[in-house]
Design a protein around this motif. Structure first.
Motif, short mmCIF file in Angstrom:
data_model
loop_
_atom_site.label_atom_id
_atom_site.label_comp_id
_atom_site.label_asym_id
_atom_site.label_seq_id
_atom_site.Cartn_x
_atom_site.Cartn_y
_atom_site.Cartn_z
N TYR A 77 -50.07 -82.38 43.00
CA TYR A 77 -50.03 -81.53 44.19
C TYR A 77 -50.37 -80.09 43.86
CZ TYR A 77 -47.86 -78.60 47.76
OH TYR A 77 -47.63 -77.63 48.69
N PHE A 116 -54.25 -79.79 43.12
CA PHE A 116 -55.10 -79.77 44.31
C PHE A 116 -54.84 -78.52 45.16
CE2 PHE A 116 -55.09 -84.41 43.45
CZ PHE A 116 -56.46 -84.55 43.27
N GLU A 117 -53.60 -78.05 45.14
CA GLU A 117 -53.30 -76.82 45.86
C GLU A 117 -54.05 -75.65 45.25
OE1 GLU A 117 -49.21 -74.65 47.40
OE2 GLU A 117 -49.38 -75.23 45.28
N LEU A 165 -56.90 -75.89 43.52
CA LEU A 165 -58.34 -76.05 43.73
C LEU A 165 -58.75 -75.78 45.17
CD1 LEU A 165 -58.99 -79.26 41.59
CD2 LEU A 165 -59.47 -76.88 40.97
N LEU A 166 -57.90 -76.12 46.11
CA LEU A 166 -58.27 -76.01 47.51
C LEU A 166 -57.75 -74.75 48.19
CD1 LEU A 166 -57.56 -79.70 48.59
CD2 LEU A 166 -59.75 -78.69 47.92
N GLY A 167 -56.75 -74.10 47.57
CA GLY A 167 -56.12 -72.98 48.23
C GLY A 167 -56.60 -71.65 47.71
N ASP A 168 -55.78 -70.63 47.96
CA ASP A 168 -56.09 -69.27 47.54
C ASP A 168 -55.82 -69.12 46.05
OD1 ASP A 168 -56.64 -66.64 47.40
OD2 ASP A 168 -54.95 -65.94 48.62
#
Length: 583
Positions: free
Chosen positions: A416, A419-420, A422-425
């Motif tokens: 989690y 991916f947070e 890689l995909l987030g700020d």
């Protein structure tokens, strides 16, 4: 004329009797609580007002009167009905009566003890003493406790099969109360000795809180002594007492002692390597930790000694529980150390926070690892299957399962976070800083799971080596006999041979030589099915082929033919049972 037969009244089923007892004892429990609440309210009002019964709170007085004058007679009436039925031993041994006695005894003991101790300590307050409420509670619930104890030990209606329950309830409550109060008293005294009187400054003398804790500790010790020695709790050789010794005296006490030792070492390490906080704040947890370590070790040592004098199973369980507590402390220390090292790698200039985290992990590891080494003895593991204790495999599987679940959860958390990231700020910190805490826990859980899985496999190899060697089992048997396929004799013969050979699949064929006769051409009568099974099983002794052809007859002759390959002879590998073999 004959008299008419008397009507037969069916006895109530066990389900109805259980439901009747459940309703009756729940009602009795509730009515006793209601009556006690009303009596306590009236007595407290009487002690507070002395001469004036109604002093403004009319609603409270009305409620107490209703509880006492309505609930009290109903409770006595229901108790009288219950008490009459207890002449029957089956009623006394019913689970409902045991649960009611245990529950009400525990409630009355806890409330009466705490109320009387509150009454004793209320006279140590510097302000106005609040004695009426604890005195009223103590009187009412002490009477209820004595009443139920009298029922428990009644000479004509004894509940002797529950004596260990009474001893366990009282001794566990007294031990927890006394040990907790002793830790508070010793911790307060040591805190004054370590940090001085300024740290204990308040509106009352420094010794008053210590004295109150001493009173509570003495009360708890008295309750424990009464049930453990006076009522003979230590003499009961029952599973409930063994579980209590392991769960409370070793598990809870071990956690308390190891936790205290870990905090002591943590404070000492901070004093040596991390003085980022004021000295008073550094020393604040030291006194309670010393008290917890001392009292916990004392309780653990006593119950560890008591377990040695009991069954072998209890002694082994005490060692396994001690090892489990120490291993949990050491594993958590490893996880925290990995977390701190990763934090240092992420930010080499990190200050006291990372150092404090590292010292906390080291203290837990340095306390748990030696205790685990002494309890588990990893260098003296079983060398044969006979040396493996019964509870060891359960312990290994339990620890492997728990650590595997922890590892799975931490893997999900790491995924989690990944991916947070890689995909987030990306301004919320680096990836390693996000996953270092679950990664440290994953390393610790992985080490524990791997170690216990390796031990489990080692024990499995020992058990396999000790097991007797099994011969190669016959998988398929084709039996040619004079019993018609599908007949009861043929089916019984097939089942018997299958059981005798360890589960082989048996196909029965009918001999049809001599013009299609259904029995072997012999003047001698065919043997019974049981005798036939015995003869076939004896003939198959030493045969190791996967597929065997057995031909019965003529006369008492048995011919066993091993088949090299199932598919080499057409038809012989079939499982169809309704066939006829013709020459």
């Amino acid at each position: 004329m004959t008299d008419p037969a008397a009507p037969v009244v069916a006895a109530p089923s066990s389900g109805l009797a259980t439901l009747r007892r459940l309703i009756m004892y729940v009602l009795l429990f509730a009515l006793v609580l209601i009556s006690a609440s009303g009596l306590q309210g009236l007595l407290e009002r009487l002690f507070r007002t002395a001469s004036t019964l109604v002093s403004g709170d009319v609603a409270g007085l009305a409620l107490s009167l209703a509880f006492t004058l309505i609930g009290g007679p109903l409770a006595l009436l229901l108790w009288w009905f219950v008490w009459r039925r207890l002449d029957d031993e089956s009623e006394r041994r019913a689970p409902g009566w045991g649960l009611y006695l245990t529950g009400m005894y525990a409630v009355s003991l806890i409330i009466s003890t705490t109320s009387l101790l509150n009454l004793a300590t209320s006279f140590l307050d510097t302000q106005e003493s609040q004695w009426p409420s604890p005195l009223a509670n103590g009187i009412v619930w002490s009477a209820i406790w004595w009443w139920h104890r009298w029922m428990w030990t009644h000479p004509r209606k004894p509940s002797s099969h529950l004596e260990d329950v009474r001893a366990v309830v009282g001794s566990v409550f007294g031990l927890l109360l006394g040990a907790g109060a002793a830790i508070a008293a010793l911790g307060s005294l040591l805190d004054v000795a370590i940090r001085g009187f300024a740290a204990a400054a308040s509106f009352e003398p420094w010794w008053l809180p210590i004295l109150r804790s001493v009173v509570w500790a003495a009360g708890g010790a008295a309750v424990w002594w009464w049930h453990w020695f006076r009522d003979g709790g230590r003499r009961f050789q029952t599973g409930l007492v063994d579980v209590t010794i392991i769960a409370v005296g070793i598990f809870v006490a071990g956690i308390t002692a190891l936790g205290g030792l870990g905090v002591i070492l943590f404070v000492l390490l901070r004093l040596a390597f991390d003085r980022s906080d004021p000295l008073g704040n550094l020393l604040e947890p030291l006194a309670p930790a010393i008290a917890a370590a001392a009292i916990g070790a004392l309780v653990w040592r006593y119950h560890r000694t008591a377990s040695v004098a009991r069954s072998t199973r209890t002694r082994r369980a005490s060692l396994l529980v001690t090892s489990a507590v120490a291993l949990a402390a050491a594993a958590s220390g490893i996880g925290v150390v990995v977390n701190a090292l990763l934090a240092t790698a992420v930010s080499p200039l990190a200050g006291g926070a990372t150092r404090t985290l590292l010292l906390g992990g080291l203290s837990s590891l340095l306390v748990g690892a030696p205790v685990w080494w002494l309890a588990w003895k990893p260098r003296h593991q079983p060398g044969t299957a006979a040396d493996i204790p019964p509870g060891r495999r359960v312990y290994l599987v339990a620890f492997f399962g728990v650590s595997a679940v922890v590892a799975l959860i931490t893997l999900l958390v790491i995924g989690y976070r990944l991916f947070e990231f890689l995909l987030g700020d990306v301004t919320g910190g680096g990836l390693l800083d996000r996953i270092r805490a679950p990664l440290g826990l994953l390393v610790a859980a992985g080490l524990v799971a791997g170690y216990h899985f390796a031990l489990w496999r080692h024990d499995r190899v020992l058990f396999a080596a000790a097991a007797p060697a099994h011969k190669h089992m016959i998988e398929r048997i084709t039996l040619v006999s004079g019993y018609p396929p599908g007949s009861p004799d043929s089916q019984a013969l097939a089942r018997g041979i299958a059981e005798a050979t360890g589960g082989a699949k048996v196909a029965t064929w009918l001999r049809a030589d001599d013009g299609g006769a259904v029995v072997p051409p012999s003047s001698t009568p065919a043997p019974g099915v049981g005798e036939a099974v015995r003869l076939v099983a004896a003939a198959l002794e030493g045969v190791t082929a996967q597929h065997v052809l057995v031909i019965a007859g003529p006369d008492d002759r048995l011919e066993v033919i091993p088949i090299a390959a199932v598919g080499s002879t057409p038809g012989l590998g079939s499982t169809v049972t309704d066939r006829v073999l013709r020459p």
